[in-house]
Write an enzyme that holds these catalytic residues in place. Sequence first.
Site, short mmCIF file in Angstrom:
data_model
loop_
_atom_site.label_atom_id
_atom_site.label_comp_id
_atom_site.label_asym_id
_atom_site.label_seq_id
_atom_site.Cartn_x
_atom_site.Cartn_y
_atom_site.Cartn_z
CD GLU A 113 1.11 -2.79 3.30
OE1 GLU A 113 1.71 -2.11 2.44
OE2 GLU A 113 -0.08 -2.61 3.60
CG ASN B 281 1.90 3.97 1.71
OD1 ASN B 281 2.49 3.87 0.63
ND2 ASN B 281 1.95 3.03 2.64
N GLY C 177 -5.96 -1.59 5.67
CA GLY C 177 -6.55 -2.18 4.48
C GLY C 177 -7.69 -3.15 4.77
CB SER D 35 -9.54 1.33 7.64
OG SER D 35 -9.07 0.09 7.16
CD GLU E 64 0.16 3.17 8.96
OE1 GLU E 64 -0.63 3.85 8.31
OE2 GLU E 64 0.98 2.39 8.44
CG HIS F 52 3.67 0.46 5.75
ND1 HIS F 52 3.02 -0.76 5.58
CD2 HIS F 52 2.70 1.40 5.70
CE1 HIS F 52 1.73 -0.51 5.42
NE2 HIS F 52 1.50 0.78 5.49
CE LYS G 264 -0.85 0.59 1.92
NZ LYS G 264 -1.49 -0.39 2.76
C1 PEP Z 1 -1.34 2.19 5.27
O1 PEP Z 1 -1.01 1.28 4.56
O2 PEP Z 1 -0.48 2.93 5.77
C2 PEP Z 1 -2.76 2.37 5.56
C3 PEP Z 1 -3.10 3.08 6.58
O3 PEP Z 1 -3.63 1.75 4.69
P1 PEP Z 1 -5.23 1.89 4.69
O4 PEP Z 1 -5.56 3.34 4.83
O5 PEP Z 1 -5.66 1.32 3.37
O6 PEP Z 1 -5.72 1.07 5.85
#
Ligand code: PEP
Length: 254
Positions: free
Chosen positions: A99, A9, A175, A215, A169, A97, A11
């Site tokens: 966000e 992703n 992040g 992460s 997630e 997601h 973003k």
């Molecule tokens: C995400 O935004 O779906 C995600 C898992 O981000 P990150 O790997 O940076 O934690």
Amino acid sequence: MRKKIIAGNWKMNKTFQEADELVESIAQGLKELNLSNKEVVLCPPFLYAEMVSDYAEEYPFSVGVQNVSEYKRGAYTGEVSAEMIQSMDINYVIIGHSERRAYFHESDDMLAGKTDRALAYGLTPIFCCGEQLESRKDETHFEVVKAQVVDGLFHLDKDEIKHVVIAYEPVWAIGTGETASKEQAQEMHKFIRKLLAAKYNQEIADEITILYGGSVKPDNAIELFAEPDVDGGLIGGASLKADDFIAIVDAMKE
Ligand code: PEP
């Protein structure tokens, strides 16, 4: 055997030129890997989807986008419909997601509508769920994830749910550099699979791909992906670096 998926992703990152370089490096790296029984999905910003799709014609990966409108078509300025996405030969769409839930106030109802719209046009939703840190601390994380899965997906019938990919997630791990332990990931994935088995049946539950996101990096991917109910990852930050992303894809064993 259910499909293993590693999805990146991107973003809202990268200029067009940077995105072009990134996809080219990833595409070259993928050529060197054995990708039997695993699928790689790149989810660039909408504007770059066509460019990334052009690479996907020659290299072994699929393309997804990061959002879809819950409306069919018409006067919805700024929105992108499932029909448009399908017409560009794009196969996946990330829905819900954290966000989008947090910054764009996407409700469970909206996400259920987006999921329906995606399925109606043959797109595979990557449906995200996951608890905030407070829920993890006060131990309501199972309830929270259950509500997201039930409200977003459980109106689907057996034939529809089979086409959904779920991504767990935990918001506190996105992040932040903080990863769920392999035990925490496995426990939640197993819980989600049990919900699916109770609502549909065990065979369907066993067929549905459940990704972990939060992460994931080359150094923790192997142990996370080795868990029996973790079928791959949804990768944010590390999908923006070709070497890291390729190493994560390689970490997913059959
Ligand atoms: C995400 O935004 O779906 C995600 C898992 O981000 P990150 O790997 O940076 O934690």
